[in-house]
Design a protein around this motif. Structure first.
Motif, PDB file in Angstrom:
ATOM      1  N   GLY A 294      29.493  39.686  35.036  1.00 46.21           N
ATOM      2  CA  GLY A 294      29.478  38.837  36.213  1.00 46.21           C
ATOM      3  C   GLY A 294      30.789  38.160  36.549  1.00 46.21           C
ATOM      4  O   GLY A 294      30.839  37.312  37.456  1.00 46.21           O
ATOM      5  N   VAL A 295      31.854  38.527  35.848  1.00 45.71           N
ATOM      6  CA  VAL A 295      33.164  37.944  36.136  1.00 45.71           C
ATOM      7  C   VAL A 295      33.754  38.622  37.370  1.00 45.71           C
ATOM      8  O   VAL A 295      33.673  39.847  37.527  1.00 45.71           O
ATOM      9  N   HIS A 296      34.344  37.826  38.247  1.00 48.26           N
ATOM     10  CA  HIS A 296      35.000  38.361  39.440  1.00 48.26           C
ATOM     11  C   HIS A 296      36.469  38.642  39.123  1.00 48.26           C
ATOM     12  O   HIS A 296      37.211  37.727  38.750  1.00 48.26           O
ATOM     13  N   VAL A 297      36.876  39.901  39.250  1.00 50.00           N
ATOM     14  CA  VAL A 297      38.241  40.303  38.945  1.00 50.00           C
ATOM     15  C   VAL A 297      39.032  40.415  40.244  1.00 50.00           C
ATOM     16  O   VAL A 297      38.673  41.165  41.148  1.00 50.00           O
ATOM     17  N   ILE A 298      40.116  39.641  40.337  1.00 48.61           N
ATOM     18  CA  ILE A 298      41.022  39.726  41.482  1.00 48.61           C
ATOM     19  C   ILE A 298      42.073  40.781  41.146  1.00 48.61           C
ATOM     20  O   ILE A 298      42.868  40.600  40.218  1.00 48.61           O
ATOM     21  N   MET A 299      42.073  41.844  41.868  1.00 51.76           N
ATOM     22  CA  MET A 299      42.956  42.958  41.551  1.00 51.76           C
ATOM     23  C   MET A 299      44.426  42.568  41.680  1.00 51.76           C
ATOM     24  O   MET A 299      44.803  41.847  42.607  1.00 51.76           O
ATOM     25  N   PRO A 300      45.265  43.026  40.757  1.00 55.27           N
ATOM     26  CA  PRO A 300      46.690  42.703  40.835  1.00 55.27           C
ATOM     27  C   PRO A 300      47.384  43.477  41.953  1.00 55.27           C
ATOM     28  O   PRO A 300      46.874  44.490  42.432  1.00 55.27           O
ATOM     29  N   ASP A 301      48.520  42.960  42.357  1.00 52.83           N
ATOM     30  CA  ASP A 301      49.344  43.635  43.355  1.00 52.83           C
ATOM     31  C   ASP A 301      50.276  44.632  42.685  1.00 52.83           C
ATOM     32  O   ASP A 301      50.541  44.557  41.472  1.00 52.83           O
TER      33      ASP A 301
END
Length: 421
Positions: free
Chosen positions: A150-157
């Motif tokens: 359930g962790v939200h992963v913010i994708m890297p640039d």
């Protein structure tokens, strides 16, 4: 119950900073989150402190920085439990490869890893690492585990990295991260407002600002209205759960969050769009616009040249938008505004009856402290006789506060039981 979506009041963010050169971005992120209105506390791992000092984050957040698992100064010495209860969101930015592995494995050997296990709040991670470390099978396996948990992963640039490599692994810019967090809370509050808000399920149409009535291609007749009151009302109605359409005259204001804006210039254009809104099922019509009473009978095709000391222009009466809407067979709940310079209450009460309105709000625009350009207002609200409701005096306050009080007045009138004739 109403909600102001222009800011995020009383929401708590625990920002966890782990070891990595991207930690410098986290200092900017604290400032951006504070600008929106979040309360921010910072947790730092030992690795993070090798790149940036706790004092920097203390100065930016206005709160002590948390670095130790067992802190004698914390509640019962259990800092992770205190923070876990306080947080509305745990944001780890940057999230190192080691931190992701600890989270995925359920380790709890420092403050951050125990905080992760102890909190019931949503957890977001913004990974930042070398592009090869990001691509490693173990890292991707850990990320998949976190997503399943359930962790939200913010994708890297993608881009050049401090080590000289080029590829995925850069932490997104602080402004982008702050925007994503803000949008998350906006959506959460909006969902509550749509279910429980004062105007939940209603379609509200608000007219705002002045109109411009052209004389020739370069000149027009207008007034001093800035549209601030109408825009504040549009925002307040949206925050109360309504679908909102804002018909705006020429003003220099940003569109409130979530509101559909339709720009017009003249009174005739404003009426045309207003009539279209009736076909869309308008439930409440709020006429705050300062519509010009008259327009030029014949607009000159070319610029009118200076000739002599006098210039005679023939004017014809503009349509009365609020009265026209109120006369329709399927009329919405009608709210009018009266901006007067004298005999304010007398004129407002007359307009309420003459234009067949349900409610009217009036103010004295001759007052310098609450005039057209002011950020504050003070109003008196009258209701149609069938509602048998007492007039309301809205004391001087910000236009946002006045707007919220007007929403409450509309809600109360809509839920008033009118006795059958």
């Amino acid at each position: 119950m109403s909600f102001d979506l222009s800011v995020i009041p009383n929401k708590n963010i625990v920002l966890a900073v782990t070891g990595g050169i991207a930690a410098y971005k986290s200092a900017i992120l604290v400032r951006r989150l504070k600008d929106v209105g979040f309360n921010v506390r910072v947790v730092m791992t030992q690795g993070a402190q090798a790149f940036i000092t706790p004092l920097t984050f203390q100065a930016l957040s206005g709160n002590p920085v948390h670095t130790e698992l067992l802190n004698p100064e914390a509640e019962a010495g259990m800092g992770h439990i205190e923070l876990a209860r306080w947080a509305d969101l745990l944001l780890v930015a940057p999230a190192s490869c080691d931190t992701l592995a600890k989270f995925a494995a359920g380790l709890a050997d420092d403050l951050l890893s125990t905080l992760y296990l102890a909190t019931k709040s949503p957890v977001w991670v913004a990974p930042a690492m070398n592009q090869q470390m990001w691509a490693a099978k173990a890292t991707q396996r850990n990320l998949n585990t976190l997503v399943q948990d359930g962790v939200h992963v913010i994708m890297p640039d993608a881009g050049s990295q401090a080590c000289g490599d080029v590829g995925l692994g850069r932490m997104p810019e602080p402004e982008d991260l702050a925007r994503q967090v803000t949008e998350y809370f906006h959506k959460a509050q909006r969902a509550i407002a749509e279910k429980f808000g004062m105007l939940a399920g209603k379609h509200v149409v608000v007219t705002a600002g002045p109109t411009r009535e052209a004389m020739d291609p370069v000149r027009y007749i207008s007034n001093h209205s800035t549209g601030k009151m109408g825009f504040a009302l549009a925002a307040a109605c949206y925050a109360a759960g309504a679908k909102v359409t804002l018909i705006a005259g020429p003003v220099s204001l940003d569109t409130p969050n979530g509101v559909r804006r339709m720009n017009v210039s003249s009174a005739v254009q404003m009426l045309d769009i207003s009539m279209q809104m009736l076909d869309e099922g308008c439930d409440i019509f709020i006429a705050t616009a300062a519509v010009a009473d008259y327009r030029v009978a014949e607009v000159a095709e070319h610029k009118i040249k200076k000739a002599g000391d006098d210039l005679n222009i023939s004017l014809i009466k503009n349509p009365d938008i609020v009265a026209t809407i109120a006369q329709q067979q399927k009329r919405p709940f009608m709210v009018g505004f009266a901006a007067e310079t004298r005999n304010v209450e007398e004129y407002a009460a007359g307009k309420l009856v003459a234009k067949k309105l349900d409610m009217i709000a009036c103010n004295d625009v001759s007052r310098a402290d609450i005039g057209f350009a002011s950020d504050e207002n003070a109003m008196i609200v009258f209701f149609a006789e069938q509602y048998q409701m007492q007039k309301r005096d809205l004391e001087k306050a910000s236009k946002q506060e006045i707007a919220q009080q007007l929403v409450e007045a509309i809600h109360d009138a809509l839920h008033y039981e009118i006795e059958p004739v």
